[in-house]
Design an enzyme around this catalytic site. Structure first.
Site, PDB file in Angstrom:
ATOM      1  N   ASP A 258       0.833  -1.215   0.000  1.00 54.79           N
ATOM      2  CA  ASP A 258       0.000   0.000   0.000  1.00 54.79           C
ATOM      3  C   ASP A 258       0.869   1.267   0.000  1.00 54.79           C
ATOM      4  O   ASP A 258       2.072   1.225   0.246  1.00 54.79           O
ATOM      5  CB  ASP A 258      -0.897  -0.022   1.248  1.00 54.79           C
ATOM      6  CG  ASP A 258      -1.973   1.065   1.230  1.00 54.79           C
ATOM      7  OD1 ASP A 258      -2.298   1.569   0.142  1.00 54.79           O
ATOM      8  OD2 ASP A 258      -2.491   1.407   2.315  1.00 54.79           O
TER       9      ASP A 258
ATOM     10  N   GLU B  25       2.411   5.082  -4.138  1.00 53.50           N
ATOM     11  CA  GLU B  25       2.435   6.037  -5.278  1.00 53.50           C
ATOM     12  C   GLU B  25       3.749   6.801  -5.295  1.00 53.50           C
ATOM     13  O   GLU B  25       4.190   7.124  -6.392  1.00 53.50           O
ATOM     14  CB  GLU B  25       1.247   7.002  -5.158  1.00 53.50           C
ATOM     15  CG  GLU B  25      -0.103   6.331  -5.337  1.00 53.50           C
ATOM     16  CD  GLU B  25      -0.500   5.427  -4.179  1.00 53.50           C
ATOM     17  OE1 GLU B  25      -0.065   5.719  -3.053  1.00 53.50           O
ATOM     18  OE2 GLU B  25      -1.207   4.444  -4.408  1.00 53.50           O
TER      19      GLU B  25
ATOM     20  N   ASP C  28      -8.729   3.010  -3.265  1.00 48.63           N
ATOM     21  CA  ASP C  28      -9.842   3.403  -2.391  1.00 48.63           C
ATOM     22  C   ASP C  28     -11.018   3.885  -3.226  1.00 48.63           C
ATOM     23  O   ASP C  28     -10.959   4.954  -3.829  1.00 48.63           O
ATOM     24  CB  ASP C  28      -9.404   4.541  -1.463  1.00 48.63           C
ATOM     25  CG  ASP C  28      -8.354   4.093  -0.472  1.00 48.63           C
ATOM     26  OD1 ASP C  28      -8.132   2.877  -0.333  1.00 48.63           O
ATOM     27  OD2 ASP C  28      -7.755   4.978   0.182  1.00 48.63           O
TER      28      ASP C  28
HETATM   29  O1  MIG Z   1      -4.244   6.311   4.241  1.00 49.82           O
HETATM   30  O2  MIG Z   1      -4.021   1.161   5.684  1.00 49.82           O
HETATM   31  O3  MIG Z   1      -5.921   1.986   0.138  1.00 49.82           O
HETATM   32  O4  MIG Z   1      -7.050  -0.075   1.615  1.00 49.82           O
HETATM   33  O5  MIG Z   1      -7.273   0.294   4.395  1.00 49.82           O
HETATM   34  C1  MIG Z   1      -4.992   5.131   4.169  1.00 49.82           C
HETATM   35  C2  MIG Z   1      -5.214   1.888   5.729  1.00 49.82           C
HETATM   36  C3  MIG Z   1      -4.079   3.941   4.094  1.00 49.82           C
HETATM   37  C4  MIG Z   1      -5.124   3.013   2.130  1.00 49.82           C
HETATM   38  C5  MIG Z   1      -5.535   1.747   1.466  1.00 49.82           C
HETATM   39  C6  MIG Z   1      -6.654   1.113   2.244  1.00 49.82           C
HETATM   40  C7  MIG Z   1      -6.203   0.846   3.648  1.00 49.82           C
HETATM   41  C8  MIG Z   1      -5.729   2.147   4.302  1.00 49.82           C
HETATM   42  N1  MIG Z   1      -4.681   2.769   3.479  1.00 49.82           N
END
Ligand code: MIG
Length: 660
Positions: free
Chosen positions: A306, A309, A419
């Site tokens: 995650d 980017e 998201d």
């Molecule tokens: O700033 O880890 O896309 O699936 O639950 C949010 C918390 C960070 C973004 C991910 C999302 C996840 C969430 N993350």
């Protein structure tokens, strides 16, 4: 035919893995202007522009402008221009038929008939790129040619095709056990439970919080005994903390991105202040990839990457400037202009272009500013993980999917669509992205089913499942603070449970279609126009897709709808299912139909003369009995079923196909 053109001095992206010699003539179809930064193509009235992978709007991208610059935007709407991935492949079908890939790791703008409906204009930030021009007889054949040069897509383990339950907010081992128990209590099949950032100690990658998860290895083994895999999250940023080995090793060995002065660049994300691993460097990738061993040793066999980017909440320097300015403003009597300045300062703090311009990678010994290769960052993180798995567990498939991506990342992992919201429009967008993602090589994908942000509703849950039933990744995921959306939170759990059972009944088929698409470099989900090429009605359908050569999926994406209009480009068999054994079929002629479907009824179509296999549902994929196949469709049809053990890495198409 594939032609490759070079402009300037492109930074190697490794999206394309086949050697192709450079063409020296002029680029066909396009006019090149603006010192080789802008490429324009005159669109005819009938032209459809497919592609761009993970993007907003329709299957036909025409009439909007898009930007490839990977962006963490949980609030995306119709007027958004960039999402989490950058997939610069377009396929134009109409007066001419060709595919084109702008292989460039920085920002690209695609004006697809926005400024002028008859002009497609692609603008790169600098004139350094490779362009691949692909011509062929059909859309599908052009995609196959493209896929053949970008390499085979990632193969997920078969258990990853089971239903997954996730939520940002499961904080403890007890939470996880309760999720498993509840699914068992309601008899809802389940193959995975996802661990979001709260399993970590202070959001530090490759750590486990010892109080909330006292024995993750034991938990995983207890879960596996019930057929459930835990899938922990890994974030891109590494927390700055003395004594934390990942941080210290990274500093010592120069594994992190640098600022303008050559110091380790500091940003802030969930863990607080972090350094970002320089995934553009092979040394960093090798090191980071091996860190997964800590979790692999606990029996973990799946991960999601995650924030790659990379998302940056703020940088110290900019935060200081903002605070300073706010302080100045607060000394004055704030007028309306100052108020809006204040509001803008706070709102614009995250994911700033200026921040992406302020740190550097080392590529082949050269210092390269991040924004030039921004779109490659998540890709190289996923590659780091995948190459790590190849060394650490060479014989076993590991589940891996990422949020950010670029073409090339499809070889190393899947993606989820980032998201989304619990909105009906995002359910439709989920469907519309499937073919464009397949064009770009991303076969293992799916959206957060039932919606991540915002409050879901009982009927949205049901209707969204009726689409996700068909996507390789089927994960119910939601954000902290939103309505809880495990299926048993709603009164219609008996009906949603039946949808999950239908999913399990379809797994042999879905898996087989996925594997055939991977091994043939083909698409799993196609727009209708790719098959019914001469049928203008079919070419303009935006809310139905073909799945493999057998199905046409037609989900309902409007609240309170009791059915929907469907276009049949040929005679097909309507299937209406309330459960695996509670279904009717009916043959409908080519043409337009209104098909009633109550909220608890899944509808889809089997193409003329085809059939699909079905099995009994089970508690999880491991207990599916795939020896007892039933069939749905035309009795005298045959189906080429791909089957393998679902876990070993060598997958041979011929050996594993049988006619059923
Ligand atoms: O700033 O880890 O896309 O699936 O639950 C949010 C918390 C960070 C973004 C991910 C999302 C996840 C969430 N993350």
């Amino acid at each position: 035919m594939i032609q490759k053109y070079q402009y300037g001095n492109p930074i190697e992206t490794e999206a394309v893995v086949t050697e192709i010699s450079l063409s020296h003539g002029t680029l066909p179809f396009f006019q090149t202007t603006n010192e080789n930064r802008t490429f324009s193509y005159g669109l005819s009235e009938e032209d459809i522009v497919y592609g761009l992978g993970e993007q907003v709007r329709g299957i036909n991208k025409r009439g909007w402008k898009y930007q490839s610059f990977n962006f963490d935007n949980p609030n995306h709407e119709e007027d958004t221009q960039s999402l989490y991935g950058a997939h610069n492949f377009l396929l134009i079908s109409g007066k001419e038929l060709f595919g084109v890939f702008f292989d460039y790791g920085g920002m690209v703008e695609f004006d697809v008939g926005f400024t002028d409906h008859s002009v497609l204009q692609v603008t790169l930030e600098s004139a350094d790129c490779m362009i691949y021009m692909i011509t062929g007889e059909t859309e599908r054949e052009i995609v196959k040619q493209f896929r053949s040069i970008i390499g085979q897509s990632y193969i997920a383990p078969k258990w990853a095709f089971g239903y997954g339950q996730s939520r940002w907010g499961y904080r403890t081992e007890e939470d996880v056990r309760a999720i498993a128990d509840k699914h068992a209590e309601y008899g809802i099949p389940l193959d995975s439970i996802y661990l979001d950032i709260d399993y970590m100690e202070r959001y530090k990658d490759f750590t486990v919080d010892p109080t909330r998860f006292s024995d993750l290895k034991q938990l995983q083994s207890d879960m596996l005994a019930r057929g459930i895999h835990l899938v922990p999250i890994i974030d891109a940023g590494v927390r700055i903390e003395e004594g934390y080995d990942v941080y210290e090793e990274g500093v010592q060995n120069d594994y992190f991105c640098k600022d303008a002065e050559g110091k380790d660049f500091v940003g802030a994300v969930w863990p607080g202040k972090v350094h970002f691993p320089d995934f553009m460097k092979s040394e960093t990738r090798n090191w980071f990839g091996e860190k997964y061993q800590i979790l692999l040793d606990m029996g973990i066999d799946g991960f999601w990457n995650d924030m790659n980017e990379p998302a940056i909440f703020y940088t110290e320097k900019h935060l200081d400037d903002v605070m300073q300015r706010i302080n100045d403003l607060s000394q004055q009597n704030m007028g309306v202009n100052e108020f809006f300045e204040f509001k803008g300062l706070v709102e614009g703090i995250s994911n700033r272009r200026e921040d992406y311009d302020s740190f550097y990678h080392e590529i082949d010994g050269e210092k390269v500013v991040h924004s030039k290769v921004h779109n490659l960052y998540g890709y190289q993180m996923t590659r780091a993980a995948s190459e790590g798995f190849d060394r650490l567990v060479p014989d076993k498939r590991i589940l891996m999917f990422s949020r950010a991506s670029y073409i090339g990342a499809h070889r190393f992992g899947g993606i989820w669509q980032g998201d989304n919201k619990s909105w009906w429009s995002h359910l439709l967008m989920n469907l519309q992205m499937l073919p464009s993602l397949n064009m770009a090589g991303f076969l293992f994908n799916g959206a957060d089913t039932c919606g991540f942000g915002s409050q879901t509703t009982e009927d949205l849950v049901m209707r969204w499942l009726q689409l996700s039933i068909f996507t390789p990744l089927m994960r119910n995921h939601s954000a902290l603070g939103t309505r809880e959306q495990e299926l048993y939170q709603f009164a219609n759990v008996a009906d949603t449970k039946k949808m999950i059972e239908i999913r399990y009944g379809l797994i042999p088929y879905i898996y087989s279609e996925y594997m055939k698409a991977v091994l043939n470099g083909d698409m799993m989900f196609q727009p209708l126009g790719f098959v019914f090429r001469e049928d203008d009605m079919a070419r303009n359908v935006e809310d139905q897709l073909l799945l493999g050569d057998e199905l046409m999926i037609t989900p309902i994406y409007q609240q309170n709808a009791q059915g929907r209009y469907v276009y049949l480009p040929e005679e097909m068999m309507l299937v209406r299912m309330r459960g695996l054994e509670d279904l009717e079929t009916q043959i409908l002629p080519k043409g337009h139909h209104y098909v009633p479907a109550k909220c608890n009824e899944l509808i889809f179509f089997i193409r003329n003369g085809k059939k699909i296999p079905l099995v009994q549902s089970a508690d999880n994929t491991t207990s599916l009995d795939t020896n007892r196949l039933c069939f749905l469709g035309w009795n005298d049809a045959t189906y080429a079923l791909y089957e393998d053990d679902g876990i070993s890495k060598s997958c041979n198409l011929e050996q594993n196909l049988r006619t059923v």
